[in-house]
Each structure stands twice: as structure tokens, then as C-alpha cells.
Design an enzyme around this catalytic site. Structure first.
Site, short mmCIF file in Angstrom:
data_model
loop_
_atom_site.label_atom_id
_atom_site.label_comp_id
_atom_site.label_asym_id
_atom_site.label_seq_id
_atom_site.Cartn_x
_atom_site.Cartn_y
_atom_site.Cartn_z
N ASP A 66 109.83 90.42 130.85
CA ASP A 66 110.08 90.29 132.28
C ASP A 66 109.14 91.30 132.96
O ASP A 66 108.57 92.16 132.29
CB ASP A 66 111.56 90.65 132.54
CG ASP A 66 111.87 90.77 134.00
OD1 ASP A 66 111.68 89.78 134.73
OD2 ASP A 66 112.30 91.87 134.44
N ASP A 68 109.36 92.61 136.94
CA ASP A 68 109.97 93.50 137.94
C ASP A 68 111.16 94.24 137.34
O ASP A 68 112.09 93.62 136.80
CB ASP A 68 110.43 92.68 139.16
CG ASP A 68 109.26 92.14 139.93
OD1 ASP A 68 108.69 92.89 140.74
OD2 ASP A 68 108.89 90.97 139.71
#
Ligand SMILES: O=P(O)(O)OC[C@H](O)CO
Ligand SMILES: [Mg+2]
Length: 283
Positions: A66, A68
Site C-alpha cells: 500500500d 499512503d
């Protein structure tokens, strides 16, 4: 303002790189959905020099990150901007709302913001997105890389473990956030973003992680993929895709959101690749 870190996250809270850390918690891995966990692999293996080392939790061959809140310290920017907008309506942004919004595509998180805050009739999701856009665009280029990220990415890349990014961020925001970290992102085999045509639904739909898996070379199975996530919706997406999920949550997130993760770490600095059948760190 946000609630203080909850009492059950007790222990020494260490601030590092703008992010609080909680004591490390390790849990027994759950098998990816609809796949049986190789129990035999839980037996001890010889670590060399006559020492028995614990067997890996599972053996993965591919890693999906991922972005953010996991690679880049950008979640604080969203929080700051959303607090400001909400304050205008005399309301307080808290971590239960944050938990629902994080990791989602922009349009979906905007809808959640308006609905959950009871702003229907006062602010549309489109107006919310427009209002936060200017502030976010100024903040994104200054984002920092989170602790342990550079070491892990370089280690996996040097050992030829295929790695990629799967982010709910759309192309324009991705460019702003990564403009000062291009060298690191160049090590990724590919990047899948939230506005990719193959990503029909945002996290917790498995779409983005399955698209990321399909873009690796060869025929990769979900049970060979390890996903790193910070958001509850992201962990849900990884598990819905039949993959393993290591969660690195912000400690202000309620612990109940950790229940689906196969492993929970306070920082990527605590990650041990051998626990997942990956090559050990050299140092
Ligand atoms: O956590 P990511 O990388 O999927 O990004 C999602 C949003 O852009 C921010 O919550
Ligand atoms: Mg995230």
C-alpha cells in the site's frame, strides 16, 4: 481533536518520524480465505550452526505495498485538512471516521465524510473534494518516507523478490506524493492506482490487489502474495483477495480494526522477512 491513544495500546509510546509507535504485536497467521494454511510448514527448520529457528508463518514469493500511511507519511495531511473543513461546521474529526475513510478511493471517502458527519444539504462530496484539493496539493510533495521502508524495499529488490504498489490514490495525487521519491518507486515492478480501469471498486474490494497480482510476471497465486497495509479497508481487501496481510496501523486506530490482519507491526523496522519465507536481512 482526535482521542488520545487508547488505554489498551498501553506501553511506551515512541514518536518516530512524526508517527507514534506502539509495542510490537505478533499474531498467528490466518490462512488466506478459501485456502488451507500449510500446517506442516510450522515445524522448526534448521537455521544453520545447529540452531533451530521457527518455521515461517507462510512462504510468499511476491510482495504488494500500500502507499499512503504505509510507505509515505501522507495520512496526516488528509487528517489535517479534513479537521479544518469539519471545524467550519462546528464538528470534530475523530479516528472512528478516519478508520472508515482511509485507504478508500477519493469519491468514496468523500461520500463517507459527508454522510457520517451529517453534512448532506450543507456540503456535497464533490464540494468537499474540491475544497480539500488545494490544501492537499500543497502538502503532498513534502511527504516523508516512513521508518523501515527504504531498507525493506531495497532488500527485496536486491534479492529479486517482485514488488509493486497498490494504492487507492489516483494518478494526479500519486505524481505529487512520489515526486521526491522517484528512485524508490522505480524499484517497483509496477504500480496500480485507484483510477485504474481494472479497479472497479475500491478497498475493501479485492480488485486492486488482484490487478496488482496479475501484473507480475508468470502465474502468481494469491496465497503467494504478502500485502503490507495501514488501513482497515486495505487489510480487508488483501484478505478478500486471498492474500496474507501485514498491518502497520497508526496506534490511534482502535485495536478492533486489527482483527483480520495476519501480523500487526508497530513499524516496518520490526518486519522479519524470514517469518514469511523471504531472504533474511544481512546486517
Ligand atoms: O492507502 P492508499 O495508498 O491505498 O491510499 C488511499 C488514499 O489515497 C488515502 O487514504
Ligand atoms: Mg494506506
Amino acid at each position: 481533536m482526535f482521542q488520545a491513544a487508547r488505554a489498551h495500546l498501553a506501553g511506551a509510546i515512541i514518536r518516530s518520524a512524526g508517527r507514534a509507535q506502539q509495542p510490537r504485536e505478533i499474531r498467528t497467521p490466518k490462512s488466506p480465505r478459501s485456502l488451507s494454511f500449510p500446517r506442516a510448514a510450522m515445524a522448526s527448520v534448521d537455521a544453520g550452526e545447529g540452531q533451530a529457528a521457527p518455521a515461517p508463518r507462510a512462504t510468499v514469493s511476491h510482495v504488494i505495498f500500500d502507499m499512503d500511511g504505509l510507505l509515505l507519511d501522507t495520512e496526516g495531511f488528509y487528517t489535517e485538512v479534513q479537521e479544518k473543513i469539519l471545524a467550519r461546521y462546528g464538528k470534530v474529526f475523530d479516528w472512528s471516521l478516519k478508520a472508515k475513510m482511509m485507504g478508500k478511493k477519493a469519491a468514496e471517502s468523500a461520500r463517507i465524510f459527508v454522510d457520517e458527519c451529517g453534512l448532506a444539504g450543507l456540503l456535497t462530496p464533490e464540494q468537499f473534494l474540491e475544497e480539500r484539493e488545494g490544501m492537499l496539493q500543497e502538502l503532498f510533495p513534502s511527504c516523508a518516507v516512513l521508518p523501515g521502508v527504504v531498507r525493506l524495499i531495497h532488500h527485496l529488490h536486491a534479492n529479486e523478490i517482485p514488488i509493486c504498489v497498490a494504492t487507492g490514490s489516483h494518478k494526479r495525487h500519486f505524481a505529487l506524493k512520489t515526486q521526491n521519491h522517484q528512485e524508490m518507486f522505480a524499484l517497483m515492478h509496477h504500480v496500480v492506482m485507484g483510477d485504474d480501469p481494472e479497479v472497479k471498486a475500491g478497498k475493501p474490494s479485492p480488485d486492486i490487489f488482484l490487478a496488482a497480482m496479475r501484473r507480475f510476471e508468470g502465474n502468481v497465486e494469491p496465497s503467494k502474495c504478502l500485502v503490507f497495509e495501514d488501513a482497515p479497508s486495505g487489510v480487508g481487501a488483501a484478505k478478500n483477495a486471498g492474500m496474507y496481510a501485514v498491518m502497520v496501523p497508526d496506534p490511534r486506530l482502535d485495536v478492533s480494526y486489527q482483527k483480520d490482519a495476519d501480523q500487526v507491526l508497530s513499524s516496518l523496522l520490526d518486519f522479519n522477512p524470514t517469518e514469511w519465507g523471504l531472504p533474511p536481512f544481512k546486517e
